[in-house]
Scaffold this active site. Structure first.
Site, PDB file in Angstrom:
ATOM      1  N   ARG A  33       7.116 -10.237  -5.015  1.00 18.97           N
ATOM      2  CA  ARG A  33       5.835 -10.597  -4.427  1.00 18.97           C
ATOM      3  C   ARG A  33       4.842  -9.435  -4.562  1.00 18.97           C
ATOM      4  O   ARG A  33       5.196  -8.358  -5.068  1.00 18.97           O
ATOM      5  CB  ARG A  33       6.016 -10.962  -2.950  1.00 18.97           C
ATOM      6  CG  ARG A  33       6.306  -9.764  -2.067  1.00 18.97           C
ATOM      7  CD  ARG A  33       6.558 -10.156  -0.610  1.00 18.97           C
ATOM      8  NE  ARG A  33       6.282  -9.048   0.282  1.00 18.97           N
ATOM      9  CZ  ARG A  33       6.633  -8.991   1.547  1.00 18.97           C
ATOM     10  NH1 ARG A  33       7.290  -9.993   2.094  1.00 18.97           N
ATOM     11  NH2 ARG A  33       6.311  -7.946   2.292  1.00 18.97           N
ATOM     12  N   GLY A  34       3.610  -9.640  -4.060  1.00 18.96           N
ATOM     13  CA  GLY A  34       2.659  -8.536  -3.907  1.00 18.96           C
ATOM     14  C   GLY A  34       2.320  -7.811  -5.188  1.00 18.96           C
ATOM     15  O   GLY A  34       1.917  -8.415  -6.184  1.00 18.96           O
ATOM     16  N   GLU A  35       2.532  -6.502  -5.174  1.00 18.49           N
ATOM     17  CA  GLU A  35       2.133  -5.690  -6.330  1.00 18.49           C
ATOM     18  C   GLU A  35       3.281  -4.827  -6.862  1.00 18.49           C
ATOM     19  O   GLU A  35       3.622  -4.879  -8.043  1.00 18.49           O
ATOM     20  CB  GLU A  35       0.950  -4.796  -5.924  1.00 18.49           C
ATOM     21  CG  GLU A  35       0.532  -3.836  -7.016  1.00 18.49           C
ATOM     22  CD  GLU A  35      -0.908  -3.384  -6.956  1.00 18.49           C
ATOM     23  OE1 GLU A  35      -1.747  -4.099  -6.374  1.00 18.49           O
ATOM     24  OE2 GLU A  35      -1.200  -2.319  -7.512  1.00 18.49           O
ATOM     25  N   ASP A  36       3.892  -4.057  -5.987  1.00 20.99           N
ATOM     26  CA  ASP A  36       4.873  -3.096  -6.491  1.00 20.99           C
ATOM     27  C   ASP A  36       6.172  -3.765  -6.935  1.00 20.99           C
ATOM     28  O   ASP A  36       6.697  -3.456  -8.011  1.00 20.99           O
ATOM     29  CB  ASP A  36       5.146  -2.030  -5.413  1.00 20.99           C
ATOM     30  CG  ASP A  36       5.954  -0.882  -5.982  1.00 20.99           C
ATOM     31  OD1 ASP A  36       5.538  -0.313  -7.008  1.00 20.99           O
ATOM     32  OD2 ASP A  36       7.018  -0.573  -5.433  1.00 20.99           O
ATOM     33  N   TYR A  62       6.763 -13.961   0.653  1.00 19.92           N
ATOM     34  CA  TYR A  62       6.114 -14.259   1.928  1.00 19.92           C
ATOM     35  C   TYR A  62       6.704 -15.586   2.423  1.00 19.92           C
ATOM     36  O   TYR A  62       7.480 -16.231   1.705  1.00 19.92           O
ATOM     37  CB  TYR A  62       4.595 -14.394   1.736  1.00 19.92           C
ATOM     38  CG  TYR A  62       3.998 -13.193   1.029  1.00 19.92           C
ATOM     39  CD1 TYR A  62       3.970 -11.957   1.650  1.00 19.92           C
ATOM     40  CD2 TYR A  62       3.483 -13.304  -0.260  1.00 19.92           C
ATOM     41  CE1 TYR A  62       3.440 -10.846   1.003  1.00 19.92           C
ATOM     42  CE2 TYR A  62       2.946 -12.200  -0.911  1.00 19.92           C
ATOM     43  CZ  TYR A  62       2.933 -10.972  -0.273  1.00 19.92           C
ATOM     44  OH  TYR A  62       2.435  -9.877  -0.922  1.00 19.92           O
ATOM     45  N   GLN A 103      13.553   2.279  -1.891  1.00 19.08           N
ATOM     46  CA  GLN A 103      12.949   1.795  -3.145  1.00 19.08           C
ATOM     47  C   GLN A 103      13.906   1.879  -4.340  1.00 19.08           C
ATOM     48  O   GLN A 103      13.962   0.960  -5.154  1.00 19.08           O
ATOM     49  CB  GLN A 103      11.684   2.589  -3.468  1.00 19.08           C
ATOM     50  CG  GLN A 103      10.445   2.023  -2.811  1.00 19.08           C
ATOM     51  CD  GLN A 103       9.174   2.701  -3.295  1.00 19.08           C
ATOM     52  OE1 GLN A 103       9.178   3.868  -3.672  1.00 19.08           O
ATOM     53  NE2 GLN A 103       8.073   1.972  -3.270  1.00 19.08           N
ATOM     54  N   ASP A 137       0.843  -1.206   0.000  1.00 19.55           N
ATOM     55  CA  ASP A 137       0.000   0.000   0.000  1.00 19.55           C
ATOM     56  C   ASP A 137       0.878   1.255   0.000  1.00 19.55           C
ATOM     57  O   ASP A 137       0.700   2.161  -0.804  1.00 19.55           O
ATOM     58  CB  ASP A 137      -0.906   0.023   1.247  1.00 19.55           C
ATOM     59  CG  ASP A 137      -1.671  -1.282   1.413  1.00 19.55           C
ATOM     60  OD1 ASP A 137      -2.499  -1.581   0.543  1.00 19.55           O
ATOM     61  OD2 ASP A 137      -1.415  -2.002   2.397  1.00 19.55           O
TER      62      ASP A 137
HETATM   63  O1  TRH Z   1       4.893  -5.889   0.733  1.00 21.05           O
HETATM   64  P1  TRH Z   1       4.057  -6.545  -0.272  1.00 21.05           P
HETATM   65  O2  TRH Z   1       3.786  -7.950  -0.062  1.00 21.05           O
HETATM   66  O3  TRH Z   1       2.708  -5.780  -0.412  1.00 21.05           O
HETATM   67  C1  TRH Z   1       1.465  -6.424  -0.521  1.00 21.05           C
HETATM   68  C2  TRH Z   1       0.854  -6.300  -1.860  1.00 21.05           C
HETATM   69  O4  TRH Z   1       0.853  -4.996  -2.357  1.00 21.05           O
HETATM   70  C3  TRH Z   1      -0.550  -6.856  -1.838  1.00 21.05           C
HETATM   71  O5  TRH Z   1      -1.168  -6.707  -3.087  1.00 21.05           O
HETATM   72  C4  TRH Z   1      -1.332  -6.123  -0.784  1.00 21.05           C
HETATM   73  O6  TRH Z   1      -2.602  -6.585  -0.723  1.00 21.05           O
HETATM   74  C5  TRH Z   1      -0.632  -6.330   0.528  1.00 21.05           C
HETATM   75  O7  TRH Z   1       0.690  -5.813   0.461  1.00 21.05           O
HETATM   76  C6  TRH Z   1      -1.353  -5.622   1.640  1.00 21.05           C
HETATM   77  O8  TRH Z   1       4.781  -6.440  -1.704  1.00 21.05           O
HETATM   78  P2  TRH Z   1       4.985  -5.219  -2.706  1.00 21.05           P
HETATM   79  O9  TRH Z   1       3.682  -4.752  -3.263  1.00 21.05           O
HETATM   80  O10 TRH Z   1       5.993  -5.643  -3.645  1.00 21.05           O
HETATM   81  O11 TRH Z   1       5.573  -4.046  -1.814  1.00 21.05           O
HETATM   82  C7  TRH Z   1       6.872  -4.075  -1.325  1.00 21.05           C
HETATM   83  C8  TRH Z   1       7.492  -2.700  -1.411  1.00 21.05           C
HETATM   84  O12 TRH Z   1       8.724  -2.701  -0.726  1.00 21.05           O
HETATM   85  C9  TRH Z   1       7.809  -2.264  -2.836  1.00 21.05           C
HETATM   86  O13 TRH Z   1       7.535  -0.888  -2.982  1.00 21.05           O
HETATM   87  C10 TRH Z   1       9.301  -2.502  -2.961  1.00 21.05           C
HETATM   88  C11 TRH Z   1       9.748  -2.181  -1.576  1.00 21.05           C
HETATM   89  N1  TRH Z   1      11.035  -2.715  -1.141  1.00 21.05           N
HETATM   90  C12 TRH Z   1      12.041  -1.823  -0.812  1.00 21.05           C
HETATM   91  O14 TRH Z   1      11.859  -0.607  -0.954  1.00 21.05           O
HETATM   92  N2  TRH Z   1      13.223  -2.316  -0.354  1.00 21.05           N
HETATM   93  C13 TRH Z   1      13.468  -3.632  -0.202  1.00 21.05           C
HETATM   94  O15 TRH Z   1      14.578  -4.018   0.237  1.00 21.05           O
HETATM   95  C14 TRH Z   1      12.428  -4.543  -0.578  1.00 21.05           C
HETATM   96  C15 TRH Z   1      12.670  -6.016  -0.449  1.00 21.05           C
HETATM   97  C16 TRH Z   1      11.232  -4.052  -1.018  1.00 21.05           C
END
Ligand code: TRH
Length: 381
Positions: free
Chosen positions: A275-278, A197, A259, A17
């Protein structure tokens, strides 16, 4: 005249999010010009999660400027006192009643958007941009990111692909970046990043990498998957800086980085688990083969989403590569045999690499999500 944007982010769990809304807010600011000036406010329910992605932020600040965005703590005690021109509630988060009242009282109408989760399913194109009349008489529009021109597109900053390609061609820049993370990769080593996860399927994958025909360095930012990694390694409490090796496999635990550094990590690796979305979208912009650990939903609803994406993504692949990709992604998401799937994937890696680059350029030819939101507002006014 400057257009004001309020983006509301309720951090439910994980980082998706805040990851999406922070990226969107930054892009709206950095890509404004004299014709389209923007003042962007990001209202965040959990500043500790925000600080993980933006380490220079202050988790106790009520309001703070970060990269040109005004980042606010969102709580009952700290609510906006005026409504913006464009209001985005991310992922169906509930706007405060008092804020909706401000929206109804505003002389200039407010564009109210619900930014939805990303899905490659067919129905998305039909629902993208649809309005829904709210009890207060306001319209709320549903804005869907997606992979086709009939959707809102994907978040992608200007020049991202050029920047990534330049970095991938610059061995020194890659080495300097990896060194900063404490990674010294040996020549010929395959680099793999891992963000997932909890996942029991990892044991088979680790076995296959350690017994494989070539050396692999697995780079794991701190997070949920460490539990399974600890189990396989037979150690407790892994932390950033820890290193292990077993057969052909070297494992390094990295800190959770900002990021932009996470992007660079994906660009450096030959294969990424996301994983997830971003991170799923960022792996696509990296132009490298990847596996997606989709956010699990009740009654296996996420598996339909996984297949919808695979159907789109695998178009144009030979049947051998398509099968290898599908079986690896299914094994990863359903606790299947990762060892066999990983071996099959190695055999088709060159085709998959070419395909990842083609897919990236094809997706990058579409309007990006931030631009699509801004255009939607321009046409709506
Ligand atoms: O953390 P997430 O599993 O987020 C999830 C999904 O968005 C899912 O759809 C939603 O329903 C749930 O949350 C609540 O995975 P996501 O989306 O990849 O987000 C991780 C963020 O972390 C992404 O912006 C990349 C960032 N990131 C870093 O900035 N540094 C890091 O070292 C890593 C591993 C990730």
């Amino acid at each position: 005249m400057s257009v004001t944007w309020d983006i509301f982010c309720n951090v439910v769990d994980n980082f998706g999010d805040i990851g999406v809304t922070w990226r969107l807010a930054r892009q709206l600011v950095s890509e404004q010009d004299h014709e389209h000036e923007r003042e962007v406010h990001l209202w965040v329910s959990d500043l500790a999660a925000f600080c993980k992605l933006c380490p220079e932020a202050d988790k106790n600040a009520v309001e703070q400027p970060q990269d040109g965005v005004s980042v606010h703590r969102w709580s009952d005690q700290n609510l906006p006192v005026r409504a913006a021109d464009v209001v985005i509630e991310a992922f169906g988060c509930q706007l405060p009643e008092s804020y909706i009242r401000l929206m109804t009282q505003r002389p200039r109408p407010v564009l109210w958007l619900n930014l939805e989760y990303l899905s490659a399913e067919d129905w998305v194109a039909g629902c993208h941009g649809l309005p829904s009349l709210q009890p207060q008489g306001l319209q709320k529009y549903f804005f869907f990111p997606g992979f086709s021109a009939q959707t809102g597109g994907l978040l992608r900053e200007k020049n991202l692909i050029d920047k990534r390609q330049r970095f991938q061609k610059d061995a020194q820049a890659r080495q300097n970046f990896l060194r900063r993370l404490g990674v010294e990769a040996s020549p010929g080593e395959q680099l793999v990043s891992l963000f997932a996860y909890e996942n029991v399927a990892i044991s088979g994958w680790l076995d296959a990498m350690s017994q494989g025909s070539h050396p692999v360095r697995l780079l794991v930012p701190e997070g949920k998957i460490l539990v399974n990694l600890q189990h396989w390694l037979g150690v407790s409490a892994l932390k950033a800086g820890d290193r292990f090796s077993k057969g052909q496999l070297a494992v390094q635990i990295l800190p959770f980085v900002c990021q932009d550094d996470y992007d660079r990590l994906l660009w450096c690796c030959d294969f990424n688990a996301v994983r997830g979305e971003d991170s799923f979208v960022r792996a696509q912009w990296a132009g490298r083969p990847f596996v997606w650990h989709i956010y699990p939903q009740e009654e296996g609803a996420h598996l339909e989403k996984l297949d919808a994406f695979l159907r789109l993504y695998a178009e144009g692949l030979s049947s051998q590569t398509r099968v290898a990709l599908e079986s690896l992604w299914h094994a990863w998401n359903e606790g299947g045999d990762m060892a066999k799937s990983w071996q099959c994937l190695q055999a088709v890696y060159p085709e998959l690499l070419r395909h990842s680059q083609k897919w990236c350029l094809q997706q990058a030819s579409q309007t990006n999500l931030a631009a699509a939101l801004a255009q939607f507002h321009q046409f709506w006014v």
